[in-house]
Design a protein around this motif. Structure first.
Motif, short mmCIF file in Angstrom:
data_model
loop_
_atom_site.label_atom_id
_atom_site.label_comp_id
_atom_site.label_asym_id
_atom_site.label_seq_id
_atom_site.Cartn_x
_atom_site.Cartn_y
_atom_site.Cartn_z
N ARG A 30 -26.33 161.92 71.07
CA ARG A 30 -26.59 160.49 70.83
C ARG A 30 -25.33 159.85 70.26
O ARG A 30 -24.74 160.37 69.31
N ILE A 31 -24.94 158.73 70.82
CA ILE A 31 -23.75 158.02 70.37
C ILE A 31 -24.11 156.57 70.10
O ILE A 31 -24.74 155.91 70.93
N GLN A 32 -23.72 156.08 68.93
CA GLN A 32 -23.98 154.68 68.57
C GLN A 32 -22.70 153.87 68.74
O GLN A 32 -21.64 154.24 68.23
N VAL A 33 -22.83 152.77 69.46
CA VAL A 33 -21.73 151.85 69.68
C VAL A 33 -22.14 150.49 69.09
O VAL A 33 -23.31 150.12 69.16
N SER A 34 -21.20 149.78 68.52
CA SER A 34 -21.50 148.46 67.97
C SER A 34 -21.26 147.37 69.02
O SER A 34 -20.30 147.43 69.79
N LEU A 35 -22.18 146.41 69.06
CA LEU A 35 -22.01 145.23 69.91
C LEU A 35 -22.41 144.03 69.07
O LEU A 35 -23.58 143.70 68.92
N ASP A 36 -21.42 143.38 68.50
CA ASP A 36 -21.66 142.32 67.51
C ASP A 36 -21.55 140.93 68.13
O ASP A 36 -20.86 140.06 67.62
N GLY A 37 -22.23 140.77 69.23
CA GLY A 37 -22.23 139.48 69.89
C GLY A 37 -22.43 139.65 71.38
O GLY A 37 -22.25 140.74 71.94
N SER A 38 -22.80 138.58 72.05
CA SER A 38 -23.05 138.62 73.49
C SER A 38 -21.81 138.24 74.30
O SER A 38 -21.84 138.26 75.53
N LYS A 39 -20.74 137.93 73.61
CA LYS A 39 -19.50 137.56 74.30
C LYS A 39 -18.31 138.00 73.45
O LYS A 39 -18.43 138.30 72.26
N ALA A 40 -17.16 138.01 74.11
CA ALA A 40 -15.96 138.53 73.46
C ALA A 40 -15.57 137.71 72.24
O ALA A 40 -15.09 138.27 71.24
N ASP A 41 -15.77 136.41 72.28
CA ASP A 41 -15.33 135.56 71.16
C ASP A 41 -15.92 136.02 69.84
O ASP A 41 -15.22 136.13 68.83
N SER A 42 -17.21 136.28 69.82
CA SER A 42 -17.88 136.65 68.57
C SER A 42 -17.62 138.11 68.19
O SER A 42 -17.30 138.41 67.04
N HIS A 43 -17.76 139.02 69.15
CA HIS A 43 -17.56 140.44 68.85
C HIS A 43 -16.12 140.71 68.40
O HIS A 43 -15.89 141.36 67.38
N ASP A 44 -15.16 140.21 69.17
CA ASP A 44 -13.76 140.46 68.85
C ASP A 44 -13.33 139.77 67.56
O ASP A 44 -12.46 140.25 66.84
N ARG A 45 -13.96 138.65 67.25
CA ARG A 45 -13.65 137.96 65.99
C ARG A 45 -14.04 138.83 64.80
O ARG A 45 -13.26 138.97 63.84
N LEU A 46 -15.21 139.45 64.86
CA LEU A 46 -15.65 140.31 63.76
C LEU A 46 -14.83 141.60 63.71
O LEU A 46 -14.50 142.08 62.63
N ARG A 47 -14.49 142.11 64.89
CA ARG A 47 -13.73 143.36 64.96
C ARG A 47 -12.24 143.15 64.73
O ARG A 47 -11.47 144.10 64.64
N ASN A 48 -11.85 141.89 64.65
CA ASN A 48 -10.48 141.54 64.27
C ASN A 48 -9.44 142.00 65.29
O ASN A 48 -8.29 142.26 64.94
N LYS A 49 -9.86 142.08 66.56
CA LYS A 49 -8.91 142.47 67.61
C LYS A 49 -9.48 142.07 68.96
O LYS A 49 -10.67 142.26 69.23
#
Length: 348
Positions: free
Chosen positions: A122-141
């Motif tokens: 089992r592997i957990q991956v984070s997806l912090d948004g439905s689009k790159a703008d929000s996910h990448d903003r939180l991930r800072n890259k």
């Protein structure tokens, strides 16, 4: 000890906890704005267990008939070869569930197959948004969103169970339905996990730009319930990170600790969200700590005294006289084998 005592106290008969979460590293290839343990920059990452020390730990706990062993971080795949070696040994010792978390930057088809072949299921991956703008903003890259989507699709293709974690922020909290839709279309064999933003570590310093309002939380929970009530194949699991802090310190009868956290430097903590270290693998083995009462650690006064400072999410980074904040201040270190966790004077 009577038969009644044994039946009332599972810690007296369990060989070990049901689950262990082990930070195999606190080094990281990202600097996410919300990282609760400040991975990549915290002091633990400069003093991590060596490969041989990790394998000694694995050998020890692998015989405890664990239900699940999880490799956490930091970015776990920075020690991929060690994870494969450790997982293979855990599998041979009969541990059925071996999981890990990752930001997916280093997750490709070859790596997934290596992990799967060595026992990671089992592997957990984070997806912090439905689009790159929000996910990448939180991930800072930039580019991390695309990597995460690719990894989730690969896990589905290669038949590895995939859970997805979503951290709500003020700029992505309205995207939960779209995130659920994306994952439903992929058809992941797992769950979507959501819990409140923990204002610790890097999130503490970025609170003003990422924190979620109470009204937004109410709407989020309402939306999660609405989605789950549609009886979709993908369930959204809402978690409460401080539930155990309240439950263990307020319950009228003792409860056996069934989940233990071990940091990358060998520190054993009562909770990942409390600044209390009760042992270190370089001092004694994990099984020695368990046999010395780790399963009943909440029966002691000091863990409860410290836990009382946190009764809601907003308390996690609150300044308390005499009690440090985890991942910001120096932890309270009281080795439960060498010192008394009931002696309040040890807090000084």
């Amino acid at each position: 000890m009577s038969t009644t005592d044994i039946l009332l106290d599972p810690a007296n008969i369990l060989k070990g906890p049901h689950q262990i979460a082990f930070d195999i590293t606190n080094k990281c290839n990202l600097r996410c704005l919300h990282c609760y343990n400040n991975s990549g920059d915290n002091i633990v990452s400069t003093n991590e267990l060596s490969d041989s020390e990790v394998m000694d730990f694995i050998e020890d706990v692998g015989k405890m008939e664990l239900f699940n062993f999880c490799f956490c971080g930091g970015e776990t795949l920075l020690r991929k070869d060690l994870i494969c070696k450790a997982s293979s040994r855990l599998k041979s010792l009969g541990v059925a569930n071996i999981s890990m978390v990752t930001n997916a930057l280093l997750l490709n088809e070859r790596t997934i197959m290596q992990l799967k072949e060595n026992g990671v299921n089992r592997i957990q991956v984070s997806l912090d948004g439905s689009k790159a703008d929000s996910h990448d903003r939180l991930r800072n890259k930039k580019g991390v969103f695309d990597k995460a989507i690719l990894a989730i699709n690969l896990l589905k293709k290669l038949d590895v169970k995939c859970s997805v974690a979503f951290t709500p922020t003020c700029f992505n909290v309205d995207e939960i339905e779209e995130v659920h839709s994306i994952l439903s279309k992929i058809g992941i064999d797992g769950e979507l996990r959501v819990q409140p933003l923990m204002l610790l570590g890097r999130a503490d310093g970025n609170e003003s730009s990422i924190n979620v309002s109470k009204m937004q939380y109410r709407q989020l929970v309402k939306e999660i319930n609405r989605i789950n009530n549609q009886n979709t194949s993908l369930e959204i699991k809402w978690g409460d990170p401080i539930d155990h802090l309240i439950r263990f310190r307020t319950t009228s009868s003792s409860q056996c600790v069934n989940h233990c956290n071990v940091r990358a430097n060998g520190d054993i903590v009562v909770s990942a969200y409390l600044p209390l270290v009760v042992g270190n693998l370089r001092n004694h083995s994990f099984s020695e700590y368990w046999n010395s009462g780790l399963g009943k650690v909440w029966e002691n006064k000091i863990p409860s005294v410290i836990a009382k400072t946190i009764v809601c999410i907003e308390d996690m980074n609150k300044r308390n006289d005499g009690i440090p904040t985890v991942w910001r201040d120096k932890d309270i270190y009281i080795d439960m084998i060498d010192k008394d966790l009931n002696d309040i004077s040890n807090l000084k």
